[in-house]
Design a protein around this motif. Structure first.
Motif, PDB file in Angstrom:
ATOM      1  N   PHE A 223       1.072  -1.481   0.474  1.00  0.00           N
ATOM      2  CA  PHE A 223       0.529  -0.117   0.216  1.00  0.00           C
ATOM      3  C   PHE A 223       0.783   1.276   0.026  1.00  0.00           C
ATOM      4  O   PHE A 223       0.951   2.571  -0.639  1.00  0.00           O
ATOM      5  CB  PHE A 223      -0.780   0.362   1.085  1.00  0.00           C
ATOM      6  CG  PHE A 223      -1.950  -1.162   0.838  1.00  0.00           C
ATOM      7  CD1 PHE A 223      -3.132  -1.007   0.442  1.00  0.00           C
ATOM      8  CD2 PHE A 223      -1.557  -2.514   2.190  1.00  0.00           C
ATOM      9  CE1 PHE A 223      -3.773  -2.092   0.485  1.00  0.00           C
ATOM     10  CE2 PHE A 223      -2.256  -3.442   2.353  1.00  0.00           C
ATOM     11  CZ  PHE A 223      -3.411  -3.588   0.989  1.00  0.00           C
ATOM     12  N   VAL A 224       1.958   1.142   0.834  1.00  0.00           N
ATOM     13  CA  VAL A 224       2.745   2.336   0.651  1.00  0.00           C
ATOM     14  C   VAL A 224       3.508   2.480  -0.197  1.00  0.00           C
ATOM     15  O   VAL A 224       3.593   3.840  -1.383  1.00  0.00           O
ATOM     16  CB  VAL A 224       3.947   2.389   1.643  1.00  0.00           C
ATOM     17  CG1 VAL A 224       4.680   3.412   1.792  1.00  0.00           C
ATOM     18  CG2 VAL A 224       3.342   2.368   3.110  1.00  0.00           C
ATOM     19  N   ILE A 225       4.368   1.759  -1.187  1.00  0.00           N
ATOM     20  CA  ILE A 225       4.877   0.953  -2.477  1.00  0.00           C
ATOM     21  C   ILE A 225       4.125   1.898  -3.460  1.00  0.00           C
ATOM     22  O   ILE A 225       4.029   2.963  -4.643  1.00  0.00           O
ATOM     23  CB  ILE A 225       5.147   0.243  -3.284  1.00  0.00           C
ATOM     24  CG1 ILE A 225       6.242   0.188  -2.137  1.00  0.00           C
ATOM     25  CG2 ILE A 225       6.032   0.080  -4.186  1.00  0.00           C
ATOM     26  CD1 ILE A 225       6.711  -1.595  -2.235  1.00  0.00           C
ATOM     27  N   ASP A 226       2.960   1.769  -3.356  1.00  0.00           N
ATOM     28  CA  ASP A 226       1.893   2.405  -4.057  1.00  0.00           C
ATOM     29  C   ASP A 226       1.668   4.074  -3.642  1.00  0.00           C
ATOM     30  O   ASP A 226       1.236   3.988  -5.417  1.00  0.00           O
ATOM     31  CB  ASP A 226       0.130   1.269  -4.198  1.00  0.00           C
ATOM     32  CG  ASP A 226       0.284   0.070  -4.348  1.00  0.00           C
ATOM     33  OD1 ASP A 226       1.205  -0.562  -4.766  1.00  0.00           O
ATOM     34  OD2 ASP A 226      -0.636  -0.837  -4.110  1.00  0.00           O
ATOM     35  N   GLU A 227       0.678   4.510  -2.779  1.00  0.00           N
ATOM     36  CA  GLU A 227       1.291   5.091  -3.203  1.00  0.00           C
ATOM     37  C   GLU A 227       2.835   6.066  -3.321  1.00  0.00           C
ATOM     38  O   GLU A 227       2.578   7.251  -4.171  1.00  0.00           O
ATOM     39  CB  GLU A 227       1.393   6.346  -1.423  1.00  0.00           C
ATOM     40  CG  GLU A 227       0.374   5.819  -0.931  1.00  0.00           C
ATOM     41  CD  GLU A 227      -1.039   6.275  -1.228  1.00  0.00           C
ATOM     42  OE1 GLU A 227      -1.334   7.212  -2.018  1.00  0.00           O
ATOM     43  OE2 GLU A 227      -2.618   5.453  -0.944  1.00  0.00           O
ATOM     44  N   PHE A 228       3.514   5.633  -3.386  1.00  0.00           N
ATOM     45  CA  PHE A 228       4.912   6.278  -3.914  1.00  0.00           C
ATOM     46  C   PHE A 228       4.906   6.032  -5.390  1.00  0.00           C
ATOM     47  O   PHE A 228       5.132   7.354  -6.150  1.00  0.00           O
ATOM     48  CB  PHE A 228       6.241   5.182  -3.705  1.00  0.00           C
ATOM     49  CG  PHE A 228       6.696   5.447  -2.610  1.00  0.00           C
ATOM     50  CD1 PHE A 228       6.841   7.033  -1.510  1.00  0.00           C
ATOM     51  CD2 PHE A 228       7.064   4.570  -1.802  1.00  0.00           C
ATOM     52  CE1 PHE A 228       7.010   6.503   0.174  1.00  0.00           C
ATOM     53  CE2 PHE A 228       7.733   4.691  -0.308  1.00  0.00           C
ATOM     54  CZ  PHE A 228       7.450   6.206   1.074  1.00  0.00           C
ATOM     55  N   LEU A 229       4.098   5.078  -6.181  1.00  0.00           N
ATOM     56  CA  LEU A 229       4.429   4.760  -7.929  1.00  0.00           C
ATOM     57  C   LEU A 229       3.146   5.675  -7.831  1.00  0.00           C
ATOM     58  O   LEU A 229       3.100   6.357  -9.152  1.00  0.00           O
ATOM     59  CB  LEU A 229       4.133   3.529  -7.754  1.00  0.00           C
ATOM     60  CG  LEU A 229       4.930   2.780  -7.730  1.00  0.00           C
ATOM     61  CD1 LEU A 229       4.195   0.736  -7.587  1.00  0.00           C
ATOM     62  CD2 LEU A 229       6.410   2.466  -8.192  1.00  0.00           C
ATOM     63  N   LYS A 230       1.942   6.385  -7.535  1.00  0.00           N
ATOM     64  CA  LYS A 230       1.235   7.144  -7.479  1.00  0.00           C
ATOM     65  C   LYS A 230       1.683   8.783  -7.646  1.00  0.00           C
ATOM     66  O   LYS A 230       1.378   9.259  -8.778  1.00  0.00           O
ATOM     67  CB  LYS A 230       0.355   7.655  -6.958  1.00  0.00           C
ATOM     68  CG  LYS A 230      -0.877   6.182  -6.489  1.00  0.00           C
ATOM     69  CD  LYS A 230      -2.260   6.939  -5.742  1.00  0.00           C
ATOM     70  CE  LYS A 230      -2.712   5.368  -5.857  1.00  0.00           C
ATOM     71  NZ  LYS A 230      -3.580   5.458  -4.529  1.00  0.00           N
ATOM     72  N   LEU A 231       2.747   8.275  -7.087  1.00  0.00           N
ATOM     73  CA  LEU A 231       3.412  10.272  -7.261  1.00  0.00           C
ATOM     74  C   LEU A 231       4.675   9.807  -8.297  1.00  0.00           C
ATOM     75  O   LEU A 231       5.602  11.246  -8.569  1.00  0.00           O
ATOM     76  CB  LEU A 231       4.625  10.295  -5.980  1.00  0.00           C
ATOM     77  CG  LEU A 231       3.895  10.587  -4.646  1.00  0.00           C
ATOM     78  CD1 LEU A 231       4.215  10.628  -3.623  1.00  0.00           C
ATOM     79  CD2 LEU A 231       2.567  12.184  -4.576  1.00  0.00           C
ATOM     80  N   PRO A 234      10.514   6.932  -8.560  1.00  0.00           N
ATOM     81  CA  PRO A 234      11.016   5.970  -9.486  1.00  0.00           C
ATOM     82  C   PRO A 234      11.551   5.229  -9.225  1.00  0.00           C
ATOM     83  O   PRO A 234      11.996   5.343  -7.881  1.00  0.00           O
ATOM     84  CB  PRO A 234      12.266   6.992 -10.595  1.00  0.00           C
ATOM     85  CG  PRO A 234      12.189   7.657 -10.670  1.00  0.00           C
ATOM     86  CD  PRO A 234      11.330   8.180  -9.606  1.00  0.00           C
ATOM     87  N   LYS A 235      11.378   3.275  -9.787  1.00  0.00           N
ATOM     88  CA  LYS A 235      11.624   2.363  -8.808  1.00  0.00           C
ATOM     89  C   LYS A 235      13.161   2.232  -8.156  1.00  0.00           C
ATOM     90  O   LYS A 235      12.828   2.161  -6.960  1.00  0.00           O
ATOM     91  CB  LYS A 235      10.994   1.090  -9.371  1.00  0.00           C
ATOM     92  CG  LYS A 235       9.627   0.889  -9.896  1.00  0.00           C
ATOM     93  CD  LYS A 235       9.761  -0.215 -11.073  1.00  0.00           C
ATOM     94  CE  LYS A 235       8.032  -0.011 -11.655  1.00  0.00           C
ATOM     95  NZ  LYS A 235       7.419   1.051 -12.820  1.00  0.00           N
ATOM     96  N   ASN A 236      14.037   2.752  -8.878  1.00  0.00           N
ATOM     97  CA  ASN A 236      14.977   2.879  -7.684  1.00  0.00           C
ATOM     98  C   ASN A 236      15.228   3.600  -7.108  1.00  0.00           C
ATOM     99  O   ASN A 236      16.079   3.489  -6.021  1.00  0.00           O
ATOM    100  CB  ASN A 236      16.185   2.725  -8.993  1.00  0.00           C
ATOM    101  CG  ASN A 236      16.468   3.722 -10.022  1.00  0.00           C
ATOM    102  OD1 ASN A 236      15.470   4.304  -9.529  1.00  0.00           O
ATOM    103  ND2 ASN A 236      17.302   4.188 -10.543  1.00  0.00           N
ATOM    104  N   GLN A 237      14.662   4.829  -6.782  1.00  0.00           N
ATOM    105  CA  GLN A 237      14.561   5.478  -5.788  1.00  0.00           C
ATOM    106  C   GLN A 237      13.565   5.355  -4.585  1.00  0.00           C
ATOM    107  O   GLN A 237      13.565   5.940  -3.615  1.00  0.00           O
ATOM    108  CB  GLN A 237      14.201   6.961  -6.637  1.00  0.00           C
ATOM    109  CG  GLN A 237      15.272   7.346  -7.310  1.00  0.00           C
ATOM    110  CD  GLN A 237      15.583   8.972  -8.305  1.00  0.00           C
ATOM    111  OE1 GLN A 237      15.461   8.743  -8.623  1.00  0.00           O
ATOM    112  NE2 GLN A 237      14.623   9.547  -7.662  1.00  0.00           N
ATOM    113  N   ILE A 238      12.487   3.159  -4.425  1.00  0.00           N
ATOM    114  CA  ILE A 238      11.813   3.973  -3.999  1.00  0.00           C
ATOM    115  C   ILE A 238      12.678   2.179  -2.520  1.00  0.00           C
ATOM    116  O   ILE A 238      13.667   1.481  -3.029  1.00  0.00           O
ATOM    117  CB  ILE A 238      10.853   3.308  -4.015  1.00  0.00           C
ATOM    118  CG1 ILE A 238       9.903   4.348  -4.773  1.00  0.00           C
ATOM    119  CG2 ILE A 238      10.031   2.576  -2.649  1.00  0.00           C
ATOM    120  CD1 ILE A 238       9.356   4.087  -5.274  1.00  0.00           C
ATOM    121  N   GLN A 239      13.441   2.678  -1.549  1.00  0.00           N
ATOM    122  CA  GLN A 239      13.916   1.629  -0.834  1.00  0.00           C
ATOM    123  C   GLN A 239      13.017   1.165   0.413  1.00  0.00           C
ATOM    124  O   GLN A 239      12.890   2.339   0.993  1.00  0.00           O
ATOM    125  CB  GLN A 239      15.238   2.637  -0.008  1.00  0.00           C
ATOM    126  CG  GLN A 239      16.544   2.666  -1.128  1.00  0.00           C
ATOM    127  CD  GLN A 239      17.715   3.454  -0.843  1.00  0.00           C
ATOM    128  OE1 GLN A 239      18.244   2.674   0.190  1.00  0.00           O
ATOM    129  NE2 GLN A 239      18.096   5.077  -0.625  1.00  0.00           N
TER     130      GLN A 239
END
Length: 282
Positions: A223-231, A234-239
């Protein structure tokens, strides 16, 4: 000619003394520890996101995330939940008692890619323990980072870890803190609901200039990653930091193996891009 050299055994723990401890919430305790060897204490280096192995002779050994920041050397800080034989023995220890530690292990967060960028830190429940390390590192090196947002959610105010210090941080002008609980009591004055509801409070960001980190219970990651992706970050900037059953800490026992990866060495921090290639990671 034979040259005698003292080889440092990676399995051999070093003696450390409990400097201070206190209860955070029920069955969760904060420990400050320091190597007895002061030279070792001051030279011990690590990155936010790494962990150490803590042992008590005759009882056992277990991995624990480092909650202190490397920008404040000499003392290591841990947040530990009483959940088994080792932690029960650890909770019986007093200040000045000796325990044993080895490490640090793991890779830690990629701090270099965060410099001069915005940073969103999202913690859920016990996930705030390792994220406290990167939080304080960023605050101690504040001029190296752009805007910083700290989002933390727990089930109830009684489950809120480091409450006094986090509400003190909230008073600062150089970080935006947002806190939420699922089940508030009559004294709770912050947000109510799951931590993802806090995303609507974020200002507009430039996704290419933003890094994000998240640690929390497994159910929270999607759910948190979904929020990051909505923003559109980039996938390689999510840790994210993942906990696996780790035993040796140096990739020899195979307990934490996922295909050709070892969580204790290749992790515990992975990018979201990594998790897409190894579905078993989350």
């Amino acid at each position: 000619m034979i040259v005698n050299e003292q080889i440092d055994n990676p399995f051999k723990p070093k003696a450390a003394r409990i400097v201070r401890h206190y209860d955070l919430i029920k069955d969760h305790r904060f420990f400050q520890i320091r190597h007895i060897d002061m030279k070792k204490a001051m030279s011990f280096t690590y990155n936010p996101g790494q962990f150490i192995m803590v042992s008590i002779p005759g009882v056992g050994e277990a991995p624990f995330s480092i909650s202190s920041t490397p920008s404040r050397p000499g003392i290591l800080e841990l947040g530990i939940r009483k959940v088994g034989k080792l932690t029960e023995a650890l909770f019986k220890k007093k200040d000045n008692d000796v325990i044993y530690i080895r490490g640090p292990y793991g890779n830690g967060f990629k701090l270099d890619q965060m410099v001069n960028k915005d940073l969103i830190i999202v913690a859920g429940g016990l996930g705030v323990i390792p994220l406290r390390s990167i939080l304080y590192y960023v605050l101690d090196n504040r001029d190296q980072f752009n805007r910083v947002f700290f989002l933390y959610g727990t089930r109830s105010p009684q489950d809120f870890l480091f409450k006094t210090e986090f509400f003190q941080i909230k008073k600062r002008d150089d970080i935006e803190c947002m806190y939420s609980v699922d089940r508030p009591d009559k004294d709770w004055t912050e947000n109510v609901g799951v931590v993802t509801k806090l995303f609507k409070e974020l200002p507009k960001i430039d996704p290419k200039e933003t890094n994000a980190v998240v640690v929390g219970p497994p159910v929270m990651y999607k759910f948190v990653i979904d929020e990051f992706l909505k923003l559109k970050i980039p996938k390689n900037q999510i840790q994210l930091s993942l906990e696996r059953r780790m035993k040796c800490g140096i990739g020899k026992c195979g307990h934490c193996a996922i295909e050709h990866l070892y969580t204790c060495m290749d992790g515990p921090v992975f990018t979201y891009w990594d998790t897409l290639h190894f579905r078993e990671l989350i």
